[in-house]
Design an enzyme around this catalytic site. Sequence first.
Site, PDB file in Angstrom:
ATOM      1  N   ASP A 178      25.479  11.972 -14.794  1.00  0.00           N
ATOM      2  CA  ASP A 178      24.425  12.413 -15.719  1.00  0.00           C
ATOM      3  C   ASP A 178      23.185  12.669 -14.871  1.00  0.00           C
ATOM      4  OD1 ASP A 178      22.408  12.693 -17.625  1.00  0.00           O
ATOM      5  OD2 ASP A 178      23.216  11.151 -18.938  1.00  0.00           O
ATOM      6  N   TYR A 184      33.613   5.702 -25.283  1.00  0.00           N
ATOM      7  CA  TYR A 184      33.590   4.659 -24.249  1.00  0.00           C
ATOM      8  C   TYR A 184      34.530   3.539 -24.684  1.00  0.00           C
ATOM      9  CZ  TYR A 184      29.356   7.371 -23.683  1.00  0.00           C
ATOM     10  OH  TYR A 184      28.470   8.422 -23.567  1.00  0.00           O
ATOM     11  N   HIS A 197      18.992  15.010 -28.078  1.00  0.00           N
ATOM     12  CA  HIS A 197      17.550  14.766 -28.136  1.00  0.00           C
ATOM     13  C   HIS A 197      16.823  16.019 -27.682  1.00  0.00           C
ATOM     14  CE1 HIS A 197      17.584  14.312 -23.736  1.00  0.00           C
ATOM     15  NE2 HIS A 197      18.619  13.504 -23.881  1.00  0.00           N
ATOM     16  N   HIS A 200      23.356   3.605 -19.359  1.00  0.00           N
ATOM     17  CA  HIS A 200      22.292   3.903 -18.402  1.00  0.00           C
ATOM     18  C   HIS A 200      22.552   3.171 -17.086  1.00  0.00           C
ATOM     19  CE1 HIS A 200      19.182   5.217 -21.691  1.00  0.00           C
ATOM     20  NE2 HIS A 200      20.152   6.100 -21.481  1.00  0.00           N
ATOM     21  N   ASP A 230      19.191  18.421 -18.162  1.00  0.00           N
ATOM     22  CA  ASP A 230      19.829  17.126 -18.458  1.00  0.00           C
ATOM     23  C   ASP A 230      21.296  17.408 -18.744  1.00  0.00           C
ATOM     24  OD1 ASP A 230      20.523  14.587 -19.222  1.00  0.00           O
ATOM     25  OD2 ASP A 230      19.273  14.517 -21.014  1.00  0.00           O
ATOM     26  N   GLU A 253      27.657  16.796 -21.647  1.00  0.00           N
ATOM     27  CA  GLU A 253      26.305  17.140 -22.102  1.00  0.00           C
ATOM     28  C   GLU A 253      25.864  18.502 -21.584  1.00  0.00           C
ATOM     29  OE1 GLU A 253      21.834  15.129 -21.990  1.00  0.00           O
ATOM     30  OE2 GLU A 253      23.348  14.531 -20.504  1.00  0.00           O
ATOM     31  N   ARG A 293      31.382  11.349 -21.347  1.00  0.00           N
ATOM     32  CA  ARG A 293      30.289  12.012 -22.054  1.00  0.00           C
ATOM     33  C   ARG A 293      30.160  13.422 -21.472  1.00  0.00           C
ATOM     34  NH1 ARG A 293      26.909   8.485 -21.218  1.00  0.00           N
ATOM     35  NH2 ARG A 293      25.622   9.235 -19.489  1.00  0.00           N
ATOM     36  N   HIS A 327      13.450  13.044 -22.371  1.00  0.00           N
ATOM     37  CA  HIS A 327      13.409  12.782 -23.807  1.00  0.00           C
ATOM     38  C   HIS A 327      12.079  13.344 -24.265  1.00  0.00           C
ATOM     39  CE1 HIS A 327      16.426   9.241 -23.323  1.00  0.00           C
ATOM     40  NE2 HIS A 327      17.027  10.421 -23.389  1.00  0.00           N
ATOM     41  N   HIS A 387      25.654   5.979 -29.233  1.00  0.00           N
ATOM     42  CA  HIS A 387      24.367   6.658 -29.013  1.00  0.00           C
ATOM     43  C   HIS A 387      24.295   7.937 -29.843  1.00  0.00           C
ATOM     44  CE1 HIS A 387      26.258   9.723 -26.412  1.00  0.00           C
ATOM     45  NE2 HIS A 387      26.891   8.749 -25.799  1.00  0.00           N
ATOM     46  N   ASP A 445       0.820  -1.220   0.000  1.00  0.00           N
ATOM     47  CA  ASP A 445       0.000   0.000   0.000  1.00  0.00           C
ATOM     48  C   ASP A 445       0.858   1.276   0.000  1.00  0.00           C
ATOM     49  OD1 ASP A 445       0.994  -0.342   2.522  1.00  0.00           O
ATOM     50  OD2 ASP A 445      -0.874   0.109   3.573  1.00  0.00           O
ATOM     51  N   GLU A 454      25.368  15.916 -26.469  1.00  0.00           N
ATOM     52  CA  GLU A 454      26.012  15.002 -25.524  1.00  0.00           C
ATOM     53  C   GLU A 454      26.845  13.908 -26.198  1.00  0.00           C
ATOM     54  OE1 GLU A 454      23.202  12.212 -23.647  1.00  0.00           O
ATOM     55  OE2 GLU A 454      21.590  13.411 -24.498  1.00  0.00           O
TER      56      GLU A 454
END
Length: 440
Positions: free
Chosen positions: A263, A391, A357, A246, A274, A411, A409, A364, A353, A47, A387
């Site tokens: 990130d 890697y 975006h 991710h 972002d 961004e 990365r 996104h 990637h 609950d 971004e």
Amino acid sequence: MNHTSLYKKKESDPEIYKARIKKVQKILKESEILILFAAKHRIRNRDVEYKFRQHSDFYYLTGVTEEDSILFISKQESGMFCLPKDKEREIWTGIRLGKDKIKSILGLTKTYDLSDWKSELSKLLLGNHTLYHFFGESNENDLELISACRNLNLRAREGKFGPDSIKEPLFLHEERLIKSKEEIKILQTAAEITKLGHLRIMKDAKPGMYEYELEAILEEQYLKYGAIGGGYGHIVATGKNACILHYVNNDDVLKENDLVLVDSGAEWNYYTADVTRVFPAGKKFTEPQKLVYEIVLAAQKNAIKQSVANVPFSDVHTKTVRFFADVLRDMGFLQGSLDSILEQETYKKFYMHRTGHYLGMDVHDVGRYYIQSKSRPLTNGQVVTVEPGLYFDPSDETIPREFRGIGIRIEDDVLIHGNTPVNLTASIPKEIEEIEALKF
């Protein structure tokens, strides 16, 4: 300096939502109706519920943050079904607006208690040939609307009909794609709060800390300055974890000579930043880390410069890919001609990637990227991320050992403004000298 009062959330002007509803009414043709469902509370376990966050489309049109409401708009009418005033329930879950107040605030023509929905649905659909509704978000809602349309159309002998065409209201996402001055101000505030979080962890991070400690600092900073928290799950990835795009575990320990990729963006007043930054867990970048970082930073700066009005969005990515492929080939990480590397996409071993975006209420954000199979040109008022990243697989023995496990990365959030991109997150340090200076 105490920033808290600067970012205190202000009540939204109901005139904004009235204008948006009227804009939809102008877009709709005769005998067309839009039905939009608010978010429901989601169960976390037993609950216990997840923290409620309104459906972005519903909030965009109404500013209403109550669950279970249903908005309908046609050429002539606008209205809502909402939770009724209930003294006993409000003691437990908070004050409800109720149908009369919602009607007054938004200037709607009709409002109902939510319990009237099932009895009124057929009346709403009657005489409309097109229903606009976002399918796939709730099977229950989808089936209810399809069933109501079918039942009405089975009564054709009575001269009655309902929608025989059901479409996604992509026009609403087209409206959301271009940000108003007010929306840009909100995104700027989200960016400023995000900066405070990133600065704190850049300064405070040190070997021996856990990733989740940095995550906690981010969340504390965001909440302190009025955000609801992060607009998406924080990625705090140290060492080789940065090669997981991710990464969400956030439970590893920071080690000397490792980099930390963060990130994370604050969500303020339903709009999110972002941002990705990379910094050493210790005091300085190693030479291989510095080399890769400077390559990614150069790619990012180039991509920001290319993010101008009327340029197809995919061109920014294509040019970034070409830059990386050329550099990696010169460094010996990729073999063959530049054209063959691009054609065979062998660069994806290091860069897999997209370069950016859309950004807004959703990290996104909505809006079509391609129209009639062609990449959509960037347009004034859009906000996009930029971004690029590289890697180096920690388990790939063909990669020199000193590069294995490096993931970088960088961004930023960029407003499209003619030929002069506006970097909303430019004040968050990303030059190596700036970052290392924070560590001392």
